[in-house]
Enzyme design. Structure first.
Site, short mmCIF file in Angstrom:
data_model
loop_
_atom_site.label_atom_id
_atom_site.label_comp_id
_atom_site.label_asym_id
_atom_site.label_seq_id
_atom_site.Cartn_x
_atom_site.Cartn_y
_atom_site.Cartn_z
N LYS A 121 0.13 -1.36 -0.33
CA LYS A 121 0.22 -0.22 -0.09
C LYS A 121 1.34 1.32 0.22
CE LYS A 121 -2.23 2.45 3.44
NZ LYS A 121 -1.59 3.58 2.82
N GLU A 147 10.31 1.81 10.22
CA GLU A 147 11.65 2.71 8.89
C GLU A 147 11.38 4.11 9.63
OE1 GLU A 147 14.68 2.45 8.63
OE2 GLU A 147 14.27 -0.50 8.03
N CYS A 155 13.52 11.81 5.37
CA CYS A 155 13.48 11.11 7.55
C CYS A 155 15.52 11.44 7.41
CB CYS A 155 13.28 9.82 6.79
SG CYS A 155 13.92 8.53 5.84
N GLU A 196 10.87 16.25 14.60
CA GLU A 196 11.04 16.33 13.22
C GLU A 196 9.44 17.24 12.60
OE1 GLU A 196 9.58 13.11 10.84
OE2 GLU A 196 11.84 13.26 10.18
P1 NAD Z 1 2.55 8.67 7.94
O1 NAD Z 1 2.84 7.84 8.81
O2 NAD Z 1 1.61 9.51 8.15
O3 NAD Z 1 1.89 7.69 6.51
C1 NAD Z 1 3.04 6.10 6.11
C2 NAD Z 1 2.10 5.50 5.94
O4 NAD Z 1 1.21 4.68 7.19
C3 NAD Z 1 0.97 5.98 4.90
O5 NAD Z 1 0.77 4.68 3.95
C4 NAD Z 1 -0.15 6.07 5.24
O6 NAD Z 1 -1.56 6.32 4.95
C5 NAD Z 1 0.13 4.94 6.66
N1 NAD Z 1 -0.66 4.62 7.68
C6 NAD Z 1 -0.60 6.68 8.26
N2 NAD Z 1 -1.26 5.98 9.84
C7 NAD Z 1 -0.82 4.16 9.91
C8 NAD Z 1 -2.37 3.08 10.71
N3 NAD Z 1 -2.68 3.62 11.89
N4 NAD Z 1 -1.87 2.08 10.63
C9 NAD Z 1 -2.01 1.46 9.47
N5 NAD Z 1 -0.76 2.48 8.16
C10 NAD Z 1 -0.69 4.21 8.84
O7 NAD Z 1 4.28 9.41 6.81
P2 NAD Z 1 3.87 10.53 6.18
O8 NAD Z 1 3.91 11.58 6.32
O9 NAD Z 1 3.64 9.63 4.81
O10 NAD Z 1 6.14 10.55 5.71
C11 NAD Z 1 6.56 10.88 6.88
C12 NAD Z 1 7.47 10.31 7.96
O11 NAD Z 1 7.77 9.05 7.33
C13 NAD Z 1 8.31 11.12 8.61
O12 NAD Z 1 7.76 10.67 9.60
C14 NAD Z 1 9.82 10.60 7.97
O13 NAD Z 1 10.11 10.70 8.73
C15 NAD Z 1 9.08 8.44 8.00
N6 NAD Z 1 10.17 8.21 6.60
C16 NAD Z 1 10.51 7.54 7.76
C17 NAD Z 1 11.74 6.89 6.77
C18 NAD Z 1 12.59 6.23 6.89
O14 NAD Z 1 13.23 5.16 5.72
N7 NAD Z 1 13.35 6.22 8.44
C19 NAD Z 1 11.35 7.48 5.51
C20 NAD Z 1 10.86 8.39 4.71
C21 NAD Z 1 9.54 8.62 5.36
#
Ligand code: NAD
Length: 472
Positions: A170, A245, A279, A379
């Protein structure tokens, strides 16, 4: 406008059970650029059952067969570079001049790399009367964010395929189209039905049902720390392996004897690329007090030289934020920084000069930041860099480690040996020294609340393996 009406489940494009749709708005023009379907828990169930049905035969294929499929996927992705590129520009706002390099070609090369690594599964070890073998972990659920969407998808899919796992994936609602193009790629190469299944929908509904489904063996999640916690909770009752991650607030130590111009320019560009939505961004620059004002001036001049503009303009280094709501979040933090007493060196809450609409934010630098301020602890995920002075190297390392995160870090020192010595004292999964660049060979992942898994390289493949001991 790209329009997809179906999900890809069990080797076919199928009409979802869910009836909603997800309209994607370009953060630059604020106009709709794509429409994709929103599935529901029934679609997740169908997709997981397809992945479960395909697991026995896919996990029994030879590593050479799996390598051939991965090679074919990489080749087919190569043909679709213009389509992937269009999604990065239109949905994420990534400048066209950087989109291929930063978002597409790397993941394709990494896919090829995992073709080679699939032979890993054939390695066995004999210790006394024990034969130790590797087996695939099973059916996997992959949930991804929007900032490097294809990179994150391939970082899970390629090693999982190499290991012999099947999957349900997804993408994020902000950048869904690359996943639909990837499903077309998978279809074109004739990957056996059920090995790769694409669902789509809100994180709360689809994500949670993927994480709690009893037939899913492993969840690999990239995203925010707060969503990562919910995912782990949803996966806990069925004792799944969970690879997380998550977020970061990475420190970057510049030493007194470093080449300051090079060091500061590297740090500013690292934070501003992809409009600060990285990130690993080195958002806390630690500078010796003796060279602090000099560093602040270099950062100001360089940030002001970066071209912010239409992602379709080849001159742009920074496009808009990924969405208006992300812009609002970042502007709130800029206001908070000012209220906390930090010095706004450049940037701020106005739109960049010459831009009248869109989710744009000016490259912003704060000086006189102390590490307790929320702009140094939380962040922001936008083009905002904080500059923190220090007096001794020990103090710098203490500040660097004073965070709930531990994803990445950086050091710029006089030479390699000095930089590596400092790198070893920072509690983070990666450390970029003296301007080093990202490598797909380097294991990637977090310490502390930045996560618990590793992607890329051999370690990335290890996430998808079980170890079995056969006692003779
Ligand atoms: P997010 O956590 O809001 O969403 C990420 C994904 O999780 C989306 O597909 C979303 O639909 C899904 N999601 C959200 N709530 C959920 C739940 N309760 N259960 C299951 N799935 C759920 O993050 P974002 O805003 O899309 O991305 C930004 C964040 O991602 C930042 O915190 C960034 O640091 C992190 N990030 C980390 C890495 C890494 O490799 N460590 C890489 C890129 C981004």
């Amino acid at each position: 406008m790209r329009i997809y009406g179906k999900l890809y489940i069990n080797g076919q494009w199928v009409t979802p059970n869910g009836t909603d749709t997800n309209e994607v708005v370009s953060p630059s023009t604020l106009k709709a650029v794509a429409r994709v379907p929103y599935g529901n828990a029934t679609d997740v169930d169908t997709a997981v059952k397809a992945a479960r049905g395909a697991f026995a035969s896919w996990s029994a294929t030879s590593s050479a067969q799996r390598a051939k499929y991965l090679e074919a996927i990489a080749q087919e992705m190569q043909k679709r570079i213009p389509d992937f590129e269009a999604t990065m520009v239109e949905e994420l706002g990534m400048p066209i001049a950087l989109a291929d390099d930063w978002q597409i070609s790397g993941p394709i090369a990494a896919c090829r790399d995992y073709a080679r690594r699939s032979a890993f599964m054939d390695k066995t070890e004999e210790v006394g009367n024990v034969l130790i073998v590797k087996e695939p972990v099973g059916v996997c659920a992959f949930i991804n964010p929007w900032n490097y969407p294809l990179h994150q998808m391939i970082g899970k899919m390629a090693p999982a395929l190499a290991a012999g796992c099947t999957m349900v994936v997804k993408a994020s609602s902000q950048t869904p189209s690359h996943a639909f193009i990837l499903a077309e790629v998978i279809d074109a190469v004739g990957l056996p039905a059920g090995v790769f299944n694409l669902v789509h929908g809100s994180g709360r509904v689809m994500g949670e049902s993927m994480c709690s489904h009893p037939e899913v063996d492993m969840v690999s999640f990239t995203g925010s720390t707060s969503a990562g916690i919910k995912i782990a909770e949803a996966a806990a009752p069925t004792v799944k392996r969970v690879c997380q991650e998550l977020g970061g607030k990475s420190p970057y130590i510049i030493t007194a004897d470093a080449d300051l111009q090079k060091a500061v320019v590297y740090g500013v560009e690292d934070v501003m690329v992809n409009t600060g939505q990285t990130c690993t961004a080195l958002t806390r620059m630690l500078v010796p007090r003796s060279r602090y004002e000099e560093a602040v001036q270099i950062a100001k001049v360089h940030a002001e030289s970066l071209v912010v503009g239409d992602p379709l303009d080849k001159a742009s280094y920074m496009g808009p934020m990924s969405s208006q709501s992300q812009r609002e979040t970042v502007l709130d933090y800029i206001n908070k920084g000012v209220a906390e007493g930090a010095r706004l060196v450049t940037g701020g809450t106005d739109l960049p000069a010459g831009i009248e609409s869109g989710a744009y934010v000016r490259p912003t630098i704060f000086a006189d930041v102390n590490n307790q301020m929320s702009i140094a602890q939380e962040e922001i995920f936008g083009p905002v860099m904080t500059m923190i002075p220090y007096d001794t190297l020990d103090e710098a390392i203490t500040i660097a480690n004073d965070t709930i995160y531990g994803l990445s870090s950086g050091v710029y020192a006089k030479d390699k040996a000095a930089a590596v010595a400092i790198a070893r004292r920072i509690r983070a999964g990666q450390c970029y020294t003296n301007g080093g660049g990202f490598s797909y060979q380097a294991p990637f992942g977090g310490y502390k609340q930045s996560g618990n898994g590793r992607e890329w390289g051999d370690e990335g493949m290890g996430e998808f393996m079980e170890t079995k001991s056969i006692l003779m």
